[in-house]
Design a protein around this motif. Structure first.
Motif, PDB file in Angstrom:
ATOM      1  N   TRP A   1       0.828  -1.208   0.000  1.00  0.00           N
ATOM      2  CA  TRP A   1       0.000   0.000   0.000  1.00  0.00           C
ATOM      3  C   TRP A   1       0.865   1.262   0.000  1.00  0.00           C
ATOM      4  CZ3 TRP A   1      -0.939   4.294   3.058  1.00  0.00           C
ATOM      5  CH2 TRP A   1      -2.128   4.987   2.820  1.00  0.00           C
ATOM      6  N   SER A   2       1.912   1.300   0.879  1.00  0.00           N
ATOM      7  CA  SER A   2       2.738   2.506   0.979  1.00  0.00           C
ATOM      8  C   SER A   2       3.563   2.707  -0.304  1.00  0.00           C
ATOM      9  CB  SER A   2       3.663   2.426   2.199  1.00  0.00           C
ATOM     10  OG  SER A   2       4.458   1.262   2.120  1.00  0.00           O
TER      11      SER A   2
ATOM     12  N   ARG B   1       1.276   4.038  -2.921  1.00  0.00           N
ATOM     13  CA  ARG B   1       0.992   5.459  -2.718  1.00  0.00           C
ATOM     14  C   ARG B   1       2.179   6.307  -3.165  1.00  0.00           C
ATOM     15  NH1 ARG B   1      -0.158   9.218   2.631  1.00  0.00           N
ATOM     16  NH2 ARG B   1      -1.023  10.925   1.375  1.00  0.00           N
TER      17      ARG B   1
ATOM     18  N   CYS C   1       2.103   6.835  -6.821  1.00  0.00           N
ATOM     19  CA  CYS C   1       1.117   7.856  -7.197  1.00  0.00           C
ATOM     20  C   CYS C   1       1.661   9.255  -6.952  1.00  0.00           C
ATOM     21  CB  CYS C   1      -0.187   7.656  -6.421  1.00  0.00           C
ATOM     22  SG  CYS C   1      -1.083   6.174  -6.869  1.00  0.00           S
TER      23      CYS C   1
ATOM     24  N   ASP D   1      -2.215  10.917  -6.088  1.00  0.00           N
ATOM     25  CA  ASP D   1      -2.247  10.131  -4.850  1.00  0.00           C
ATOM     26  C   ASP D   1      -3.180   8.954  -5.098  1.00  0.00           C
ATOM     27  OD1 ASP D   1      -1.786   9.318  -2.257  1.00  0.00           O
ATOM     28  OD2 ASP D   1      -1.973  11.335  -1.433  1.00  0.00           O
ATOM     29  N   LEU D   2      -3.212   8.030  -4.156  1.00  0.00           N
ATOM     30  CA  LEU D   2      -4.159   6.910  -4.298  1.00  0.00           C
ATOM     31  C   LEU D   2      -5.579   7.463  -4.398  1.00  0.00           C
ATOM     32  CD1 LEU D   2      -2.667   4.334  -1.761  1.00  0.00           C
ATOM     33  CD2 LEU D   2      -2.833   4.052  -4.240  1.00  0.00           C
TER      34      LEU D   2
ATOM     35  N   GLY E   1      -7.017   4.895  -1.588  1.00  0.00           N
ATOM     36  CA  GLY E   1      -6.381   5.784  -0.605  1.00  0.00           C
ATOM     37  C   GLY E   1      -7.103   5.846   0.721  1.00  0.00           C
TER      38      GLY E   1
ATOM     39  N   VAL F   1      -6.508   9.563   2.174  1.00  0.00           N
ATOM     40  CA  VAL F   1      -5.124  10.041   2.202  1.00  0.00           C
ATOM     41  C   VAL F   1      -5.024  11.564   2.254  1.00  0.00           C
ATOM     42  CG1 VAL F   1      -4.030   8.037   1.121  1.00  0.00           C
ATOM     43  CG2 VAL F   1      -5.065   9.811  -0.321  1.00  0.00           C
TER      44      VAL F   1
ATOM     45  N   TRP G   1      -2.927  -0.949  -7.903  1.00  0.00           N
ATOM     46  CA  TRP G   1      -3.418   0.264  -7.251  1.00  0.00           C
ATOM     47  C   TRP G   1      -3.968   1.237  -8.305  1.00  0.00           C
ATOM     48  CZ3 TRP G   1       1.676  -0.908  -8.047  1.00  0.00           C
ATOM     49  CH2 TRP G   1       2.462   0.020  -8.743  1.00  0.00           C
TER      50      TRP G   1
ATOM     51  N   CYS H   1      -4.248   5.406  -9.047  1.00  0.00           N
ATOM     52  CA  CYS H   1      -3.927   6.791  -8.674  1.00  0.00           C
ATOM     53  C   CYS H   1      -5.032   7.698  -9.228  1.00  0.00           C
ATOM     54  CB  CYS H   1      -2.594   7.229  -9.276  1.00  0.00           C
ATOM     55  SG  CYS H   1      -1.185   6.189  -8.822  1.00  0.00           S
TER      56      CYS H   1
END
Ligand SMILES: [Ca+2]
Ligand SMILES: [Ca+2]
Ligand SMILES: [Ca+2]
Length: 303
Positions: A193-194, A197, A200, A206-207, A231, A244, A293, A295
């Motif tokens: 996940w990190s 992110r 992105c 960003d997510l 996010g 986020v 993921w 973005c």
């Protein structure tokens, strides 16, 4: 002396003395002679006794001399033995002293070597500590530079996107999909996940933040067939889900029985386009799992 007495008797015959007196005198003379003889005998005895005593004394003296001589010999022997023993002990002490001196020198040498090694280690430790501090400072500077460069990069990307947001064919939106006021990037890789992110953010976005059901349905319609990180996380506080951008969760599209924080490790959200429950597609999972993921760049940032 006896002859002298008998001469005196003869002289008495020549003198004309009474016969009785003469007899008495002779008796007296004989008595005297006996006395003298006895005295002489006593004298002789005394002399003999004295001689015997002298001989005894001489014997004693000789014996004493012999004893003294023997004592001297004994003392001399003892002295020689003691001297030999003393010499031997002295040699032993000298040998031990030499041995101890050698060992002492060895120990002193070892102590000097150890002291030098300790000083070298101390010096090395100080150098390493200084190097560590330098590296730490350099790392902090590099981290600051990375943040600055990242911010600049994001600003450049933002300018690029904002300058061309109405024309998605431009290179900066080459692999993005536009929907409403946002552009969406669907990854083909899988990351945590990190890391997702971070990807992105490096793209100036960003997510994805799913603000409403319409946006949720747009994402489902992409039919990607896989899980995608969004996010949304409750890493800061369990079950306090936040987007986020720091906004709290309002419209929720969790699957049934989710989020369940399975094994107390599920703090990041995914959605899947293979929804079994219509528009309810979200699930919480462990943030360390590798997934695809999405973005999102919202062009409202440009206004
Ligand atoms: Ca959104
Ligand atoms: Ca959780
Ligand atoms: Ca779950």
């Amino acid at each position: 002396m006896e002859d002298g007495v008998y001469d005196d008797v003869g002289s008495f015959e020549l003198s004309e003395v009474d016969r009785g007196e003469r007899v008495e005198m002779m008796v007296d003379i004989y008595v005297s002679a006996d006395a003298v003889r006895a005295q002489e005998t006593n004298t002789q005895r005394e002399t003999k006794a004295q001689q015997t005593s002298v001989r005894t004394e001489i014997r004693c003296s000789r014996l004493a001399v012999v004893c003294v001589g023997l004592l001297c010999v004994l003392l001399l022997t003892t002295n020689i033995v003691l001297n030999m023993y003393y010499t031997k002990v002295k040699e032993s002490i000298y040998s031990l002293r030499v041995k101890f001196t050698a060992e002492r020198e060895t120990l002193l040498s070892s102590i000097r070597n150890l002291t030098e090694e300790r000083d070298q280690l101390k010096s090395s430790y100080q150098n390493l500590t200084e190097e560590k501090e330098q590296i730490k400072n350099e790392f902090e500077k590099l981290t600051e530079e990375i943040i600055i460069l990242q911010t600049k990069h994001e600003q450049i990307l933002l300018k690029c996107i904002c300058a061309h947001h109405s024309v998605e064919e431009k290179s900066c939106f080459k692999d993005w999909k536009k929907h409403k006021s946002s552009f969406y990037f669907f990854s083909t890789e899988q990351k945590s996940w990190s890391a997702a992110r971070q990807d992105c953010r490096e793209r100036g976005a960003d997510l994805v933040i799913i603000n409403n059901r319409e946006e949720q349905m747009f994402l489902i319609d992409q039919k990607k067939g896989r899980n995608f990180w969004i996010g949304l996380t409750d890493e800061d506080k369990e079950n306090m889900w936040k987007w986020v951008d720091g906004q709290p969760l309002t419209d929720k599209f969790w699957k049934k029985h989710e989020p369940n924080d399975a094994n107390d490790v599920e703090d990041c959200a995914v959605f899947t386009t293979t929804a079994e429950y219509g528009w309810r597609t979200w699930n919480d999972m462990s943030c360390s799992v590798s997934e695809n993921w999405v973005c999102e760049f919202n062009t409202t940032k440009c206004h």
